[in-house]
Design a protein around this motif. Structure first.
Motif, mmCIF file in Angstrom:
data_model
loop_
_atom_site.group_PDB
_atom_site.id
_atom_site.type_symbol
_atom_site.label_atom_id
_atom_site.label_comp_id
_atom_site.label_asym_id
_atom_site.label_seq_id
_atom_site.Cartn_x
_atom_site.Cartn_y
_atom_site.Cartn_z
ATOM 1 N N GLY A 121 0.784 -1.225 0.000
ATOM 2 C CA GLY A 121 0.000 0.000 0.000
ATOM 3 C C GLY A 121 0.820 1.280 0.000
ATOM 4 N N ASN A 122 1.975 1.260 0.644
ATOM 5 C CA ASN A 122 2.815 2.448 0.735
ATOM 6 C C ASN A 122 3.507 2.676 -0.606
ATOM 7 O OD1 ASN A 122 4.814 4.345 1.220
ATOM 8 N ND2 ASN A 122 5.189 3.613 3.300
ATOM 9 N N LYS A 123 3.279 3.839 -1.208
ATOM 10 C CA LYS A 123 3.791 4.136 -2.547
ATOM 11 C C LYS A 123 5.323 4.152 -2.581
ATOM 12 C CE LYS A 123 2.087 7.063 -6.204
ATOM 13 N NZ LYS A 123 1.369 8.286 -6.522
ATOM 14 N N ILE A 124 5.948 4.744 -1.581
ATOM 15 C CA ILE A 124 7.409 4.832 -1.548
ATOM 16 C C ILE A 124 8.020 3.444 -1.418
ATOM 17 C CG2 ILE A 124 9.376 5.698 -0.206
ATOM 18 C CD1 ILE A 124 7.599 8.134 0.477
ATOM 19 N N LEU A 125 7.479 2.639 -0.519
ATOM 20 C CA LEU A 125 7.995 1.283 -0.338
ATOM 21 C C LEU A 125 7.795 0.448 -1.602
ATOM 22 C CD1 LEU A 125 9.264 -0.751 1.589
ATOM 23 C CD2 LEU A 125 6.962 -1.311 2.390
ATOM 24 N N LEU B 115 10.922 -1.072 -3.816
ATOM 25 C CA LEU B 115 11.053 -2.501 -4.111
ATOM 26 C C LEU B 115 11.235 -2.740 -5.610
ATOM 27 C CD1 LEU B 115 11.011 -5.376 -2.966
ATOM 28 C CD2 LEU B 115 8.540 -5.377 -3.322
ATOM 29 N N VAL B 116 10.512 -1.993 -6.437
ATOM 30 C CA VAL B 116 10.654 -2.121 -7.893
ATOM 31 C C VAL B 116 12.059 -1.710 -8.322
ATOM 32 C CG1 VAL B 116 9.885 -1.178 -10.107
ATOM 33 C CG2 VAL B 116 8.202 -1.856 -8.404
ATOM 34 N N GLY C 88 17.546 -3.148 -10.022
ATOM 35 C CA GLY C 88 18.987 -3.053 -9.761
ATOM 36 C C GLY C 88 19.630 -4.426 -9.661
ATOM 37 N N VAL C 89 18.990 -5.342 -8.966
ATOM 38 C CA VAL C 89 19.506 -6.704 -8.846
ATOM 39 C C VAL C 89 19.561 -7.374 -10.213
ATOM 40 C CG1 VAL C 89 18.990 -9.005 -7.912
ATOM 41 C CG2 VAL C 89 18.833 -6.997 -6.441
#
Length: 133
Positions: A92-96, A100-101, A106-107
């Motif tokens: 739900g948290n936009k920043i989180l 994660l994306v 990056g990985v």
């Protein structure tokens, strides 16, 4: 609808089941009133006949819609559209969510760069042969 629609082994993968007493009907159920109202409006727009009922199970009120089998393919598309319009994000948290994306991308980039910059199998075999000589 005489008997309860909810089954004891219901895994909740879909929100519809066969009608418990009449196999010619499918029963769609919604625990969320907004989704139920949206579903009803969509059925009315498409002029699809339905029956609406409310059932209380395990302390929750379910809104039930009885639909004839002949309309199932149309109603299934309506159901997917309603679920799409009323869905919630897993995170739900936009920043989180965006963090994660970005982390995942990056990985992936590091994995591709590492794969592309690693020596090939032939080069490793040549090195091993040179060491043995």
């Amino acid at each position: 609808m005489d008997t309860k629609v909810e089954n004891i082994v219901d895994l909740g993968l879909v929100n519809y089941v066969r009608h418990p007493s009449d196999p010619n009907y499918i029963v769609f159920r919604f625990a969320d009133k907004n989704r139920a109202d949206d579903f009803e409006e969509s059925l009315k727009e498409q002029k699809i006949w339905f029956e609406r009922a409310v059932e209380e199970t395990r302390g929750k009120n379910y809104t039930l819609f009885g639909i004839h089998n002949r309309d199932f393919s149309k109603v299934e598309k309506i159901n997917y559209a309603v679920e799409g319009r009323n869905r919630n994000f897993i995170i739900g948290n936009k920043i989180l969510r965006w963090s994660l994306v970005v982390f995942s991308l990056g990985v992936m980039v590091l994995a591709v760069v590492g794969y592309c910059s690693s020596p090939t199998l032939e080069e490793k075999l040549n090195e091993m042969q040179q060491i043995q000589e």
